[in-house]
Design an enzyme around this catalytic site. Structure first.
Site, PDB file in Angstrom:
ATOM      1  N   LYS A 275       0.544  -1.439  -0.079  1.00 58.01           N
ATOM      2  CA  LYS A 275      -0.328   0.015   0.411  1.00 58.01           C
ATOM      3  C   LYS A 275       0.383   1.592   0.317  1.00 58.01           C
ATOM      4  O   LYS A 275       1.574   1.412  -0.745  1.00 58.01           O
ATOM      5  CB  LYS A 275      -1.012  -0.384   1.588  1.00 58.01           C
TER       6      LYS A 275
ATOM      7  N   GLY B  86      -7.881  -4.654   7.063  1.00 53.34           N
ATOM      8  CA  GLY B  86      -7.078  -3.732   7.850  1.00 53.34           C
ATOM      9  C   GLY B  86      -8.779  -3.907   9.487  1.00 53.34           C
ATOM     10  O   GLY B  86      -7.781  -2.778  10.236  1.00 53.34           O
TER      11      GLY B  86
HETATM   12  P1  13P Z   1      -4.365  -6.119   5.626  1.00 51.35           P
HETATM   13  O1  13P Z   1      -3.554  -7.381   5.616  1.00 51.35           O
HETATM   14  O2  13P Z   1      -3.824  -5.048   6.336  1.00 51.35           O
HETATM   15  O3  13P Z   1      -5.365  -6.376   6.252  1.00 51.35           O
HETATM   16  O4  13P Z   1      -5.289  -5.572   4.013  1.00 51.35           O
HETATM   17  C1  13P Z   1      -5.270  -6.797   3.149  1.00 51.35           C
HETATM   18  C2  13P Z   1      -4.878  -6.042   1.631  1.00 51.35           C
HETATM   19  O5  13P Z   1      -6.169  -5.078   1.488  1.00 51.35           O
HETATM   20  C3  13P Z   1      -4.587  -7.213   0.890  1.00 51.35           C
HETATM   21  O6  13P Z   1      -4.634  -6.357  -0.349  1.00 51.35           O
END
Ligand code: 13P
Length: 252
Positions: free
Chosen positions: A13, A175
């Protein structure tokens, strides 16, 4: 535990700088050893600002690099602030995440995602195609119809389907430290695989990953679902230790 190929894909991200190469370095070292024991494929999808530098520095076949989005327009053009699949491919990307719910929530439609996938495939990028329902849609019992719509409206029959990896990411699990019930998840993964066969009239099985709050503790729960072909890991992929522990614990 089968020895079918499993994908562990990190989605960084909006995270990372030049110094974050140490994370890649450690994961690569781990991968070079672990790949002798298990059939794993590790991919890290990093910000566009880092792909070229990481690619040049890495020089490894134990880990692949990708990015997290691209513009729908193939090459160059009047699209301020955007980056095309061609530019990303030239910068060293092998994979691209498309249809992530964080981009859908900013207005990305199935139609736009289809154009982006077309562009990425034209550049022979591997596409990690994200689908998933919101909490509201799940509560209304609409999960399957939403997934079907996302698949049908974003993919075309003439796509190189072997370059597409599905990532089922329920929006409410991203998340949040919430994960689906194991039985429900198994059924959903099976649904996606069946739907893929039906829509594209193929006997080939789709590769389907799970994503949403995967961490070193809960990964063991997913090992029982043989239909899952791997994981798309967000927050936990920003730490080499957590990412490596996820893989180790999966095979425990
Ligand atoms: P998280 O693992 O932080 O929940 O995010 C998942 C995600 O959006 C992967 O593309």
């Amino acid at each position: 535990m089968t020895n079918k190929l499993k994908y562990f894909i990190g989605n960084w991200k909006m995270f990372g700088d030049i110094g974050s190469f140490k994370i890649i370095y450690k994961i690569n070292q781990f991968s070079s050893k672990y790949r002798k024991l298990y059939k794993i494929k590790i991919v890290l999808c990093v910000p566009n600002t880092l792909i070229y530098f990481f690619k040049k520095k890495l020089k490894s076949k134990h880990l692949s690099l990708g990015v997290q989005n691209c513009h729908y327009h193939q090459e160059s053009g009047p699209f301020t602030g955007s980056i095309s699949a061609t530019m990303l491919k030239n910068a060293g990307a092998e994979y691209v995440i498309l249809g992530h719910s964080e981009n859908r929530s900013e207005g990305e439609t199935n139609n736009l995602i289809r154009k982006k996938i077309t562009s990425a495939l034209n550049q022979k990028l591997n596409v990690i195609f994200c689908i998933g329902e919101t909490y509201k849609e799940k509560n209304k019992g609409n999960t399957f119809s939403i997934l079907r719509k996302q698949i049908k409206n974003s993919l075309k029959k003439n796509f190189s389907l072997n370059k597409i990896i599905f990532a089922y990411e329920p929006v409410w699990a991203i998340g949040t430290n919430k994960i689906p019930k194991i039985k429900e998840l198994k059924n959903t993964i099976k649904f996606i695989k069946n739907e893929f066969k039906k829509i594209f009239k193929t006997k080939k099985s789709a590769i389907v990953l799970y994503g949403g709050s995967v961490n070193p503790k809960n990964i063991c729960l997913f090992s029982s679902i043989s239909e899952i072909d791997g994981f798309l890991i967000g927050g936990a992929s920003q730490s080499s230790k957590k990412f490596i522990d996820i893989i180790k614990n999966y095979y425990k």
